[in-house]
Design a protein around this motif. Structure first.
Motif, short mmCIF file in Angstrom:
data_model
loop_
_atom_site.label_atom_id
_atom_site.label_comp_id
_atom_site.label_asym_id
_atom_site.label_seq_id
_atom_site.Cartn_x
_atom_site.Cartn_y
_atom_site.Cartn_z
N ALA A 156 0.82 -1.21 0.00
CA ALA A 156 0.00 0.00 0.00
C ALA A 156 0.86 1.26 0.00
N LEU A 157 1.95 1.25 0.79
CA LEU A 157 2.80 2.42 0.91
C LEU A 157 3.90 2.47 -0.12
N GLY A 158 4.26 1.29 -0.64
CA GLY A 158 5.36 1.23 -1.60
C GLY A 158 6.70 1.51 -0.97
N THR A 159 6.85 1.18 0.30
CA THR A 159 8.10 1.44 1.00
C THR A 159 8.36 0.35 2.03
N GLU A 160 9.57 0.32 2.55
CA GLU A 160 9.93 -0.67 3.56
C GLU A 160 9.42 -0.24 4.94
N VAL A 161 8.96 -1.22 5.71
CA VAL A 161 8.46 -0.97 7.06
C VAL A 161 9.02 -2.02 8.00
N ALA A 162 8.96 -1.73 9.28
CA ALA A 162 9.26 -2.73 10.30
C ALA A 162 7.93 -3.38 10.69
N LEU A 163 7.84 -4.67 10.48
CA LEU A 163 6.59 -5.40 10.72
C LEU A 163 6.76 -6.29 11.95
N LYS A 164 6.10 -5.90 13.04
CA LYS A 164 6.18 -6.63 14.30
C LYS A 164 5.03 -7.62 14.38
N VAL A 165 5.35 -8.91 14.51
CA VAL A 165 4.33 -9.96 14.52
C VAL A 165 4.40 -10.71 15.85
N SER A 166 3.28 -10.78 16.55
CA SER A 166 3.22 -11.48 17.82
C SER A 166 3.42 -12.98 17.62
N LYS A 167 4.10 -13.61 18.55
CA LYS A 167 4.29 -15.06 18.52
C LYS A 167 3.25 -15.78 19.38
N ILE A 168 2.40 -14.98 20.03
CA ILE A 168 1.40 -15.54 20.95
C ILE A 168 0.02 -15.42 20.32
N PRO A 169 -0.74 -16.50 20.27
CA PRO A 169 -2.09 -16.41 19.69
C PRO A 169 -2.94 -15.36 20.38
N CYS A 170 -3.71 -14.64 19.59
CA CYS A 170 -4.57 -13.58 20.11
C CYS A 170 -6.00 -14.10 20.18
N GLU A 171 -6.44 -14.48 21.38
CA GLU A 171 -7.75 -15.10 21.53
C GLU A 171 -8.86 -14.10 21.77
N ASP A 172 -8.56 -13.00 22.41
CA ASP A 172 -9.58 -11.96 22.63
C ASP A 172 -8.90 -10.61 22.72
N ARG A 173 -9.71 -9.55 22.66
CA ARG A 173 -9.16 -8.20 22.59
C ARG A 173 -8.37 -7.83 23.84
N ALA A 174 -8.72 -8.39 24.98
CA ALA A 174 -8.02 -8.05 26.22
C ALA A 174 -6.56 -8.50 26.17
N LYS A 175 -6.27 -9.47 25.30
CA LYS A 175 -4.92 -10.01 25.22
C LYS A 175 -4.14 -9.45 24.03
N GLN A 176 -4.68 -8.44 23.37
CA GLN A 176 -4.02 -7.86 22.20
C GLN A 176 -2.98 -6.84 22.64
N ALA A 177 -1.76 -7.32 22.92
CA ALA A 177 -0.70 -6.44 23.41
C ALA A 177 -0.31 -5.41 22.36
N LEU A 178 -0.25 -5.80 21.09
CA LEU A 178 0.15 -4.85 20.06
C LEU A 178 -0.92 -3.79 19.82
N ALA A 179 -2.18 -4.11 20.11
CA ALA A 179 -3.24 -3.11 20.00
C ALA A 179 -3.01 -2.00 21.02
N ARG A 180 -2.58 -2.37 22.23
CA ARG A 180 -2.30 -1.37 23.27
C ARG A 180 -1.10 -0.51 22.85
N GLU A 181 -0.07 -1.14 22.27
CA GLU A 181 1.08 -0.39 21.80
C GLU A 181 0.68 0.56 20.67
N TYR A 182 -0.18 0.08 19.79
CA TYR A 182 -0.69 0.88 18.67
C TYR A 182 -1.40 2.13 19.20
N GLN A 183 -2.28 1.96 20.18
CA GLN A 183 -3.02 3.09 20.74
C GLN A 183 -2.09 4.07 21.45
#
Length: 281
Positions: free
Chosen positions: A96-123
């Motif tokens: 979409a951006l046509g550029t390089e990005v750092a893509l951080k991918v969780s190694k832990i399954p995300c079962e519900d929103r309360a456990k979405q650690a990257l969502a908290r970092e995003y906010q």
């Protein structure tokens, strides 16, 4: 996807009726056209198979992320940049951006929103708009695992810079720049809580950028800094009050900056030990 060496409108219609997402005459094929066709095909597949994708997500969420590079829609993974117990950071190309990005991918399954650690970092990162804080581009969940697309820094981090040595004047400049970056974060109402050399990235001009807001918390929240029995943060750079689980204020981040400054000047950390608990004691 149908690729035709020879064909006409009739064969194109037959291919599409047979279930092909697109029909591409080989004589007209170019890398950009193939890329666009594949992107459209993946989007169409996502929209047409919600139940199948949900079932696949549920199956894959039952186990941690397997070794090997994941597939994240809209990104082409180039190589691994770093890895921790909880996540892997890849260098990736954003279609979409046509550029390089750092893509951080969780190694832990995300079962519900309360456990979405990257969502908290995003906010947390979205709350700060300043060049001293990493830019964030995208957040989502693919096959049960969270991902976060961020600004990529080809010039590396402060840890790598310190390993080749910094002069006293350079250390003072970095101290001032990191202090100014922390002031931006604190004015936005956040505590970083995990300031350390690998979380200080460098631009070409040697300006600093703070990353990894996974432990960031709001300043006006009156909870303690950690949960009983759970150590959150980097022991070498952690303030005593954070180690004790007490309520924190901006001085905790400044303590971490002081440890970094000591390390830049002397080449060693002020407190060492054979374990995290020894360091904290």
């Amino acid at each position: 996807m149908a690729l035709a060496e020879r064909g006409n409108e009739l064969t194109a219609i037959q291919a599409l009726r047979a279930g092909a997402a697109d029909y591409l005459p080989k004589r007209l094929l170019t890398p950009s056209r193939l890329k666009s066709a594949l992107d459209r095909a993946f989007v169409a597949l996502d929209r047409s198979m919600p139940e199948a994708r949900a079932a696949a997500t549920k199956r894959r969420a039952a186990a941690p992320l397997a070794t090997g590079q994941p597939t994240i829609t809209g990104y082409e993974i180039i190589r691994t940049l770093s890895e921790s117990e909880k996540a892997v950071v890849y260098l990736a190309e954003s279609r979409a951006l046509g550029t390089e990005v750092a893509l951080k991918v969780s190694k832990i399954p995300c079962e519900d929103r309360a456990k979405q650690a990257l969502a908290r970092e995003y906010q947390a990162i979205l709350a700060v708009h300043d060049p001293a804080v990493v830019r964030i581009f995208d957040h989502g969940i693919e096959d049960g695992y969270e991902y976060l697309a961020m600004e990529y820094f080809p010039h590396g981090d402060l840890k790598a810079r310190m390993q080749v040595g910094v002069t006293e004047s350079e250390a003072l400049r970095f101290l001032e720049k990191i202090g100014s970056a922390l002031a931006v974060v604190h004015r936005a109402g956040l505590l970083h809580r995990d300031l350390k050399p690998p979380n200080v990235m460098l631009r070409e001009s040697d300006n600093v950028v703070l990353i990894d807001f996974g432990l960031a918390r709001l300043l006006d929240v009156s909870h303690h800094s950690t949960y009983t029995g759970v150590l959150r943060g980097s022991p070498y750079y952690m303030s005593p009050e954070q180690a004790l689980g007490e309520k924190l204020d901006p001085r905790s981040d400044l303590y971490s900056l002081g440890v970094i400054f000591h390390e830049m000047l002397t080449g060693r950390k002020p407190f060492m030990g054979n374990s995290a608990m020894e360091v904290l004691q």
